[in-house]
Scaffold this motif. Structure first.
Motif, short mmCIF file in Angstrom:
data_model
loop_
_atom_site.label_atom_id
_atom_site.label_comp_id
_atom_site.label_asym_id
_atom_site.label_seq_id
_atom_site.Cartn_x
_atom_site.Cartn_y
_atom_site.Cartn_z
N ASN A 34 35.35 46.74 16.20
CA ASN A 34 35.08 46.17 17.52
C ASN A 34 36.39 45.97 18.28
O ASN A 34 36.67 44.89 18.80
N LEU A 35 37.17 47.04 18.32
CA LEU A 35 38.56 46.96 18.81
C LEU A 35 38.67 46.73 20.32
O LEU A 35 38.02 47.41 21.10
N LEU A 36 39.49 45.75 20.66
CA LEU A 36 39.81 45.48 22.06
C LEU A 36 41.32 45.61 22.24
O LEU A 36 42.08 44.88 21.61
N VAL A 37 41.73 46.55 23.08
CA VAL A 37 43.14 46.66 23.44
C VAL A 37 43.41 45.67 24.57
O VAL A 37 42.68 45.64 25.56
N VAL A 38 44.42 44.83 24.41
CA VAL A 38 44.85 43.93 25.48
C VAL A 38 46.27 44.33 25.87
O VAL A 38 47.22 44.12 25.11
N ALA A 39 46.39 44.93 27.05
CA ALA A 39 47.70 45.39 27.53
C ALA A 39 48.33 44.30 28.39
O ALA A 39 47.68 43.72 29.26
N VAL A 40 49.60 44.02 28.13
CA VAL A 40 50.32 42.99 28.88
C VAL A 40 50.94 43.64 30.12
O VAL A 40 51.82 44.49 30.02
N LEU A 41 50.46 43.22 31.30
CA LEU A 41 51.00 43.75 32.56
C LEU A 41 52.30 43.04 32.91
O LEU A 41 52.49 41.91 32.50
N LYS A 42 53.20 43.66 33.70
CA LYS A 42 52.95 44.98 34.20
C LYS A 42 53.58 46.07 33.33
O LYS A 42 53.15 47.22 33.33
N GLY A 43 54.63 45.68 32.63
CA GLY A 43 55.51 46.67 32.00
C GLY A 43 54.86 47.63 31.03
O GLY A 43 55.38 48.73 30.81
N GLN A 63 37.78 49.16 23.50
CA GLN A 63 37.60 48.67 24.86
C GLN A 63 38.98 48.22 25.34
O GLN A 63 39.90 48.06 24.54
N VAL A 64 39.12 48.03 26.65
CA VAL A 64 40.46 47.79 27.21
C VAL A 64 40.44 46.60 28.16
O VAL A 64 39.55 46.48 29.01
N GLU A 65 41.42 45.74 28.02
CA GLU A 65 41.57 44.56 28.88
C GLU A 65 43.04 44.43 29.26
O GLU A 65 43.92 45.03 28.63
N PHE A 66 43.29 43.58 30.24
CA PHE A 66 44.66 43.36 30.70
C PHE A 66 44.94 41.87 30.83
O PHE A 66 44.07 41.11 31.24
N VAL A 67 46.15 41.49 30.51
CA VAL A 67 46.61 40.13 30.78
C VAL A 67 47.96 40.26 31.48
O VAL A 67 48.77 41.12 31.10
N HIS A 68 48.14 39.52 32.55
CA HIS A 68 49.42 39.58 33.25
C HIS A 68 50.20 38.31 32.94
O HIS A 68 49.77 37.21 33.30
N LEU A 69 51.29 38.47 32.24
CA LEU A 69 52.11 37.33 31.83
C LEU A 69 53.46 37.39 32.50
O LEU A 69 53.93 38.46 32.88
N SER A 79 63.67 30.68 29.73
CA SER A 79 63.41 29.26 29.50
C SER A 79 62.42 29.06 28.37
O SER A 79 62.24 27.95 27.88
N GLY A 80 61.75 30.14 28.01
CA GLY A 80 60.78 30.02 26.94
C GLY A 80 59.38 29.75 27.43
O GLY A 80 58.43 29.73 26.66
N GLN A 81 59.24 29.52 28.74
CA GLN A 81 57.90 29.29 29.28
C GLN A 81 57.26 30.61 29.66
O GLN A 81 57.89 31.46 30.26
N VAL A 82 56.00 30.74 29.31
CA VAL A 82 55.25 31.93 29.69
C VAL A 82 54.06 31.49 30.51
O VAL A 82 53.36 30.55 30.15
N ALA A 83 53.85 32.13 31.66
CA ALA A 83 52.73 31.78 32.53
C ALA A 83 51.71 32.92 32.53
O ALA A 83 52.08 34.09 32.46
N ILE A 84 50.43 32.53 32.61
CA ILE A 84 49.36 33.54 32.73
C ILE A 84 49.11 33.77 34.22
O ILE A 84 48.64 32.87 34.91
N LEU A 85 49.41 34.95 34.70
CA LEU A 85 49.16 35.29 36.11
C LEU A 85 47.77 35.90 36.28
O LEU A 85 47.18 35.83 37.34
N ARG A 86 47.27 36.55 35.23
CA ARG A 86 45.91 37.09 35.24
C ARG A 86 45.44 37.10 33.80
O ARG A 86 46.13 37.59 32.92
N ASP A 87 44.24 36.57 33.60
CA ASP A 87 43.74 36.43 32.22
C ASP A 87 42.79 37.57 31.86
O ASP A 87 42.29 38.26 32.74
N VAL A 88 42.52 37.73 30.57
CA VAL A 88 41.51 38.71 30.13
C VAL A 88 40.13 38.20 30.54
O VAL A 88 39.93 36.99 30.70
N GLU A 89 39.20 39.13 30.71
CA GLU A 89 37.85 38.75 31.11
C GLU A 89 36.89 38.73 29.93
O GLU A 89 35.91 37.98 29.94
#
Ligand code: 5GP
Ligand code: MG
Length: 188
Positions: A34-43, A63-69, A79-89
Motif C-alpha cells: 500500500n505504498l505512498l510516495v511523499v515527495a518533499v517540495l520543492k527541491g 500513490q503519490v503525495e506532496f508535502v512542502h516544507l 535554526s532547526g525549525q521546520v515549517a509545513i507550508l503544504r501538508d499531505v492530503e
C-alpha cells in the motif's frame, strides 16, 4: 546544451537516470505494501518524478503525495525549525511510505517529515534522497536509499535552486565561485 556560464556538472543525466533505476529496484526489494510516495517540495520534484516512473518499471504501484516544507535559516546556520507550508492530503495510517527528498544535509527536514508521518500512524517510513552530504548531520537520521554522496558544496539543478533559479537543469551542478550566501530563507 552546454551548461550555463559558471555551472559545472557534478552528476549528469545519464548517471542520474541509471541510479534512479537502481534505487527503484532497491525499493522494490523491500516489498512495500500500500505504498505512498511523499515527495518533499520543492527541491525533490524532478527526482520524485523520475523515481516514481522507475518504481513503476520495477513493478510497484505507488500513490503519490506532496508535502512542502521549509527550514528557517539564521544566516548560514539552520535554526532547526521546520515549517509545513503544504501538508499531505491522504491518510497515511497503516501505510508504507517512501519519503523522497533532494538532499540529506543536517537531517532536520527528513527527521521532521519522518516523525510527522510516523506520529500519524504510518506503518513504515523509508527515505530516498538523491544526494547525501556526509559529515553535516545535526540529528541522527539515515536514508535507506541514497542516490549519490555529494561533496560539501552548494549544488543546483535537477529541481534544486539558488534564489529560485536553475531548477530546470536536467543535471546536478555546482556554481563556481559563488560569492554570496545562497539565501536566508530556505524555500527547499
Ligand atoms: P537538512 O537536511 O539540513 O534539513 O536540509 C536539507 C535541505 O536543505 C535540502 O532538502 C535542500 O532543500 C536544502 N539544501 C541543502 N544543501 C543544499 C544545496 O547544496 N543546494 C540546494 N539548492 N539546496 C540545499
Ligand atoms: Mg529540500
Amino acid at each position: 546544451m552546454t551548461p550555463p556560464p559558471r555551472i559545472r556538472v557534478l552528476f549528469d543525466e545519464t548517471a542520474i537516470a541509471r541510479r534512479n533505476e537502481e534505487l527503484a529496484q532497491e525499493v522494490a526489494k523491500q516489498k512495500p505494501e500500500n505504498l505512498l510516495v511523499v515527495a518533499v517540495l520543492k527541491g525533490s520534484f524532478m527526482f520524485a518524478a523520475d523515481l516514481i516512473r522507475a518504481l513503476h518499471r520495477a513493478g510497484l504501484e505507488p500513490q503519490v503525495e506532496f508535502v512542502h516544507l521549509s527550514s528557517y535559516l539564521d544566516g548560514t546556520v539552520s535554526s532547526g525549525q521546520v515549517a509545513i507550508l503544504r501538508d499531505v492530503e491522504s491518510d497515511v495510517r497503516g501505510r508504507d511510505i517512501l519519503l523522497v527528498d533532494d538532499i540529506l544535509e543536517s537531517g532536520r527536514t527528513v527527521a521532521f517529515a519522518k516523525d510527522l508521518l510516523m506520529a500519524r500512524g504510518a506503518k513504515r517510513v523509508l527515505t530516498a534522497v538523491l544526494l547525501e552530504k556526509p559529515h553535516k548531520r545535526a540529528v541522527t537520521i539515515d536514508a535507506e536509499f541514497v542516490g549519490f554522496t555529494c561533496p560539501d558544496v552548494f549544488v543546483v539543478g535537477y529541481g534544486m535552486d539558488v534564489a529560485h533559479s536553475y531548477r530546470q537543469l536536467p543535471y546536478v551542478g555546482v556554481i563556481d565561485h559563488m560569492d554570496t550566501e545562497p539565501h536566508l530563507f530556505d524555500e527547499q
